[in-house]
Structures are given as C-alpha cells and as structure tokens.
Scaffold this active site. Sequence first.
Site, mmCIF file in Angstrom:
data_model
loop_
_atom_site.group_PDB
_atom_site.id
_atom_site.type_symbol
_atom_site.label_atom_id
_atom_site.label_comp_id
_atom_site.label_asym_id
_atom_site.label_seq_id
_atom_site.Cartn_x
_atom_site.Cartn_y
_atom_site.Cartn_z
ATOM 1 N N HIS A 191 34.090 24.729 -5.020
ATOM 2 C CA HIS A 191 34.431 25.585 -3.881
ATOM 3 C C HIS A 191 35.817 26.201 -4.045
ATOM 4 O O HIS A 191 36.659 25.702 -4.822
ATOM 5 C CB HIS A 191 34.383 24.769 -2.586
ATOM 6 C CG HIS A 191 35.380 23.641 -2.579
ATOM 7 N ND1 HIS A 191 36.718 23.816 -2.294
ATOM 8 C CD2 HIS A 191 35.233 22.321 -2.847
ATOM 9 C CE1 HIS A 191 37.350 22.665 -2.394
ATOM 10 N NE2 HIS A 191 36.468 21.734 -2.735
ATOM 11 N N GLU A 267 31.447 15.819 -1.929
ATOM 12 C CA GLU A 267 32.546 15.250 -2.698
ATOM 13 C C GLU A 267 32.565 13.724 -2.587
ATOM 14 O O GLU A 267 31.986 13.129 -1.666
ATOM 15 C CB GLU A 267 33.871 15.831 -2.185
ATOM 16 C CG GLU A 267 35.126 15.355 -2.891
ATOM 17 C CD GLU A 267 35.133 15.631 -4.386
ATOM 18 O OE1 GLU A 267 34.282 15.045 -5.094
ATOM 19 O OE2 GLU A 267 35.996 16.400 -4.851
#
Length: 371
Positions: A191, A267
């Site tokens: 990202h 994550e």
Amino acid sequence: MLSVLIRHGQTDWNLERRLQGSSDIPLNDTGRAQAQEAALNLREYAHIQQETDPGFTWHGVVTSPLSRAAETGQIIADELGLPVLGSYEGLAERSFKDLEGIKNYPELWETVENETADIEPLGDFLNRVEQALEQVEADYPGKNLIIAVHGMLISRLMSSRTGQKVPVPDNGTVTELAPARRASSIMLIRHGQTDWNKLSLMQGSSDIPLNDTGRSQARDTARSLIERGFTFDVVVSSPLSRAQETADIMAAAFGLTLAGTYEGLVERGYGQAEGLDISAEARREPDAYYAGVESERSVYTRGIETLRQIARDYPGQRVLAVSHGSLIRRALSATHGYEFGTIANAEPFQVDLVGLARWNENAEPLLNGKI
C-alpha cells in the site's frame, strides 16, 4: 512430475449403493482384486510413457487416510515394488454427514448435486483437496506419483481443473491428474504511505488510512507499470483501508474495479507495539519485547495459503494483489528462497508461482537469510 489418481477398490457399501463419504469402510475381496488389476494397468501405463521418456518410472504411492484408499494404495505399491510415501488428511472423500450409509437413489443424489442437503460444501471440499495436493507436490517435487483416493474427489477435482463435467469413475480406474488451474501471474504491491509510515510508527493490523503522498504513490506505480507494458485482469487487496484505497486507485488506472479482499493479506499483528516508534532491535524481534505480536510462522503460513487461494480463485489470470510490507517480505522470502529486505510503499514484486506451489509449510521461516 506426472501424477495419476486411482479410485479405491470396491467396498460393501459401494456394492449396496450406499453413500460412503468420510465413513471408513474397508475394501471387500472384489475391491482387492480391482486394486491388483489397477497395478497391472499402471505398469502398462509406465511402459507407454517410456516410449517417449525412457527414464520414466513411478516413484511412490500416496493415499487418502481412509482405509479403503490406503489398502488400495498398499496393494498397488506391493505389486509394483514401490514405497507408500504417506497419507494426507486433505485427500479424504467429501463428507456427506448424516446422509452417509443411506442407500443412494435419484432424489437423494439430486440433493448432493445441488448442495441442498447438509454436506461438506463443494468449495471447502475442493480447497482442502487442492491444499493437500500442493503439499504432496511440495513434499515430492518432480516425482511421478500414484495417488489412491475416492470417486467424488476425482470427479469434482477434475471437473474443476478441466472446466468440463467429469463423472465419478469406476472402482480401480486410473485417471491422469490434470494440471492445477492457477493464476498466470500474481504481482504483490505494498500500500501507499500513511501518516504512521511517515512517523515510523508500528502499524500492523491497525486500520490507518492513506495520506496524500500514499495516494500519489499508488498513481505513480500504476503509471509506471502501464508504461512497462503490464496489464491485469483482476485486482484484490487486504481489507485494511490503506490497502483497499491503494487497490482502488490502481484498479481504476487499469480500467478495473476491486474484485474482493482477503483477510489473509492483512499485515502482521504487532499487538502492544502498534502505534509506537520502537527501537531497531525491537523491530527485529518485536515478540520478544511486546505482548500480542503475531508469530513469524503464522505470517509466513497464512500469507502463502492466501496467495495459493488467490491463484486458485483466478486461474489463468493476471492478478494484482495489494498487501503490506511485513507480509509481502515474508511471503516473497518463502517463495523465492532468499530473504527480502524492506518493502517500500507502493513497491511492486512478482510472485514466483513455482515457489508458491512448492513451499513446504513445515519448513522453518527464513530469518537472516537462512531457513
């Protein structure tokens, strides 16, 4: 690697046309004779292969854990002088739950075909079978294997892999395993930047949005990929907003929309370290300093499992998947066989699909360049 599937020999429940599923019903004498005949067919099969590949040989037998398949595999192994390499739980027959033992009839079978009965869902069934076969491939790379399993498993697996309806084979039938339908490529992208990235704060599973720099990075990466000739058929992402927004920006640049999210792409969870600017030493081993940190093995394993699922979900397609730095680094280290360093915001990496298929979940995670 060439593998064939063998449906186990006959059981009394087969003879009585009872739904068998995950019930552990043994072979009958007819079934044992069918297994011996299958061994003869497999010997002839090897001779045919040797006409074009003189070095062809069978390397071993693997089986479902159910006794009718295990005994079929053992008979074949004994006849051909091969080792039985093991059984895999994921290769058990589809569970029909409360329907098992009931005599089959057209109306009952229709509930199975249409999944209107309480049975193991087809998607779950196929996923566990594919995962088991991936593990077999990882355990015995490049080996020619005989896999003793079950009728519905063969039918539904081959139908999924070939795109054509494959009927349930007769007991003892040899079926060449069609190649897995996997994505033609997967590109992983981290990202774009968030304010926590800018401040060097541990982010983990906290849902922190992109900042304007992050949005610009997503657009720049998309533009660079287009200029380099990349095209994609599908865009997916982690469900965290910074990954989803990055994916939305990049998908739009390729004329696409986000196809979906995968929980397994989130994550690594950093527990009590999230939101803190921790020391370099603690960043190397956060679980030694802070509570609630997800284990290194968990990140490797779920990352690989999720990427394998994406490959199965989009066979033959070019997939762009937006995820997070720690997960990408660990997934790439596992599939490529060497340790990756820091993953920059909006940085793209191609996944090694061969490494993805072959990675053994029992292997130790890569740490400091070593397994």
